[in-house]
Design a protein around this motif. Structure first.
Motif, PDB file in Angstrom:
ATOM      1  N   ASN A   1      -0.201  43.945 -57.237  1.00 10.45           N
ATOM      2  CA  ASN A   1      -0.628  45.302 -56.902  1.00 10.45           C
ATOM      3  C   ASN A   1      -1.170  46.038 -58.114  1.00 10.45           C
ATOM      4  OD1 ASN A   1       0.133  44.931 -54.238  1.00 10.45           O
ATOM      5  ND2 ASN A   1       2.168  45.809 -54.523  1.00 10.45           N
ATOM      6  N   LEU A   2      -0.622  45.761 -59.296  1.00 14.13           N
ATOM      7  CA  LEU A   2      -1.147  46.389 -60.514  1.00 14.13           C
ATOM      8  C   LEU A   2      -2.592  45.972 -60.753  1.00 14.13           C
ATOM      9  CD1 LEU A   2      -0.800  48.017 -63.117  1.00 14.13           C
ATOM     10  CD2 LEU A   2       0.167  45.969 -64.186  1.00 14.13           C
TER      11      LEU A   2
ATOM     12  N   LEU B   1      -9.459  45.764 -62.810  1.00 13.25           N
ATOM     13  CA  LEU B   1     -10.021  45.373 -64.100  1.00 13.25           C
ATOM     14  C   LEU B   1      -9.688  43.912 -64.365  1.00 13.25           C
ATOM     15  CD1 LEU B   1      -9.077  48.488 -66.271  1.00 13.25           C
ATOM     16  CD2 LEU B   1     -11.337  47.904 -65.395  1.00 13.25           C
ATOM     17  N   ASP B   2     -10.643  43.184 -64.915  1.00 11.43           N
ATOM     18  CA  ASP B   2     -10.434  41.760 -65.179  1.00 11.43           C
ATOM     19  C   ASP B   2      -9.332  41.540 -66.210  1.00 11.43           C
ATOM     20  OD1 ASP B   2     -12.433  41.164 -63.375  1.00 11.43           O
ATOM     21  OD2 ASP B   2     -14.008  41.096 -64.910  1.00 11.43           O
ATOM     22  N   GLU B   3      -9.276  42.420 -67.238  1.00 11.09           N
ATOM     23  CA  GLU B   3      -8.254  42.256 -68.266  1.00 11.09           C
ATOM     24  C   GLU B   3      -6.850  42.389 -67.682  1.00 11.09           C
ATOM     25  OE1 GLU B   3     -10.702  44.356 -68.154  1.00 11.09           O
ATOM     26  OE2 GLU B   3     -11.648  44.741 -70.098  1.00 11.09           O
ATOM     27  N   VAL B   4      -6.678  43.369 -66.824  1.00 15.64           N
ATOM     28  CA  VAL B   4      -5.361  43.601 -66.228  1.00 15.64           C
ATOM     29  C   VAL B   4      -5.032  42.487 -65.233  1.00 15.64           C
ATOM     30  CG1 VAL B   4      -3.947  45.253 -64.959  1.00 15.64           C
ATOM     31  CG2 VAL B   4      -5.689  46.072 -66.537  1.00 15.64           C
TER      32      VAL B   4
ATOM     33  N   TRP C   1      -5.529  49.414 -72.759  1.00 15.29           N
ATOM     34  CA  TRP C   1      -4.788  48.229 -72.330  1.00 15.29           C
ATOM     35  C   TRP C   1      -4.377  47.316 -73.488  1.00 15.29           C
ATOM     36  CZ3 TRP C   1      -1.863  46.920 -68.572  1.00 15.29           C
ATOM     37  CH2 TRP C   1      -1.575  45.593 -68.298  1.00 15.29           C
ATOM     38  N   PRO C   2      -5.229  47.018 -74.481  1.00 16.30           N
ATOM     39  CA  PRO C   2      -4.772  46.161 -75.595  1.00 16.30           C
ATOM     40  C   PRO C   2      -3.581  46.745 -76.351  1.00 16.30           C
ATOM     41  CG  PRO C   2      -7.158  46.296 -75.575  1.00 16.30           C
ATOM     42  CD  PRO C   2      -6.673  47.308 -74.591  1.00 16.30           C
ATOM     43  N   ASP C   3      -3.586  48.053 -76.582  1.00 18.98           N
ATOM     44  CA  ASP C   3      -2.451  48.678 -77.254  1.00 18.98           C
ATOM     45  C   ASP C   3      -1.192  48.596 -76.404  1.00 18.98           C
ATOM     46  OD1 ASP C   3      -4.135  49.362 -79.347  1.00 18.98           O
ATOM     47  OD2 ASP C   3      -4.670  51.283 -78.442  1.00 18.98           O
ATOM     48  N   ALA C   4      -1.350  48.759 -75.102  1.00 18.71           N
ATOM     49  CA  ALA C   4      -0.190  48.649 -74.217  1.00 18.71           C
ATOM     50  C   ALA C   4       0.374  47.234 -74.237  1.00 18.71           C
ATOM     51  CB  ALA C   4      -0.589  49.046 -72.792  1.00 18.71           C
ATOM     52  N   LEU C   5      -0.496  46.235 -74.296  1.00 18.05           N
ATOM     53  CA  LEU C   5      -0.014  44.850 -74.363  1.00 18.05           C
ATOM     54  C   LEU C   5       0.746  44.589 -75.662  1.00 18.05           C
ATOM     55  CD1 LEU C   5      -2.865  42.625 -72.873  1.00 18.05           C
ATOM     56  CD2 LEU C   5      -0.598  43.049 -71.940  1.00 18.05           C
ATOM     57  N   ASP C   6       0.244  45.136 -76.769  1.00 24.12           N
ATOM     58  CA  ASP C   6       0.946  44.961 -78.039  1.00 24.12           C
ATOM     59  C   ASP C   6       2.343  45.586 -77.988  1.00 24.12           C
ATOM     60  OD1 ASP C   6      -1.204  43.623 -79.097  1.00 24.12           O
ATOM     61  OD2 ASP C   6      -2.065  45.396 -80.057  1.00 24.12           O
TER      62      ASP C   6
END
Length: 294
Positions: free
Chosen positions: A209-210, A216-219, A151-156
């Motif tokens: 919905n995601l 997940l808390d981050e998402v 997830w962090p890489d996807a956010l970047d």
């Protein structure tokens, strides 16, 4: 045997596409025939599952919504996933009981009294009843761990796409394509979100919905930031940038916490395995001199 049998019943949603792609490639014709045979076997199992579930009304024995949500979070989203899961809960205790009966009564591998053998058979049936739930829970945990790591890489990547002037839909499409190398599960979730963004009238529902699908808390926090940016009209890039930095900090803190817990975890292995050997090496020369061994 059962651990192999249960996952074959709950095939993931993209197995048909993969098998079709394999069978349509002439360069791997031999493997394509094997894939086609596997596809027919999966189809036969699904037909048997549907017939058994409908014939004995097994679906009424489960809380449909609860298990449907678990299957969805574990990645089993085909139309027949719930039916095959119900059939697995029905068949697994029977198969486990038959294996236990053959093992303790038929082959007589163990010399146990009759009450112990009956207890072993009942325990096997109980294990078979819980085995599908354990497998689904394990798959769900693995999927969440996979998404959390990527997830962090996807956010970047999403920040780079948005700051370059692309829309949210184009950013999701690009990130889903690039992140599939690292996490196929996250790429699937982003593609689902992209489809909902293009079809739903309320874009905030797609973000909600995601968060629900990944659990997940981050998402969820990122989805909340996107919803607020959508409702208030603030720049999406700034919201994603702040969430990306927060996600990196969270991952670093998790790594530090895991490293700090390494010392206490090594205490018991050191006491059991290292210290006895160390004491033996230190004491044995003196013992040899005292006893006069040569």
């Amino acid at each position: 045997c059962i651990a192999y049998f249960i996952p074959s019943l709950t095939t993931r949603e993209n197995i048909s596409q993969r098998l079709d792609a394999l069978t349509s490639n002439p360069a791997i014709e031999g493997f394509g025939r094997q894939a086609e045979a596997q596809k027919r076997r999966i189809s036969l199992i699904q037909e048997i599952s549907s017939f058994t579930v409908d014939r004995f009304k097994l679906r009424q024995l489960l809380r449909r919504g609860d298990y449907k949500e678990k299957l969805f979070k574990a990645g089993y989203r085909s139309p027949t996933a719930e039916t095959t899961f119900v059939f697995a809960r029905f068949a697994a205790p029977i198969v486990c009981s038959l294996i236990a009966l053959l093992y303790v009564f038929g082959l007589q591998v163990v010399d146990w009294p009759a009450p112990a053998k009956v207890t072993a058979v009942l325990a096997s049936a109980l294990l078979g009843l819980k085995l599908p739930d354990i497998i689904i829970r394990n798959d769900m945990d693995k999927r969440q761990a996979d998404i959390r790591a990527a997830w962090p890489d996807a956010l970047d990547l999403m920040v780079i796409c948005v700051e370059s002037g692309t829309t949210a839909e184009a950013a999701f499409r690009r990130v889903a394509k690039e992140i599939s190398i690292q996490s196929e599960a996250l790429a699937q979730e982003l593609n689902y979100t992209l489809a909902e963004l293009n079809t739903l009238s309320d874009r905030t529902v797609a973000y909600k919905n995601l968060g629900i699908r990944t659990d997940l808390d981050e998402v969820k926090s990122t989805c909340t930031a996107l919803i607020q940016a959508e409702e208030q009209g603030t720049p999406v890039a700034s919201a994603l940038r702040s969430m990306s930095a927060e996600s990196r900090i969270t991952r670093m803190q998790a790594a530090k916490k895991k490293g700090a817990s390494l010392g206490p975890k090594l205490t018991v292995p050191m006491i059991l395995f290292f210290l006895p050997v160390l004491f033996a090496i230190i004491i044995m020369p003196g013992v040899i001199d005292i006893m006069g061994w040569k």
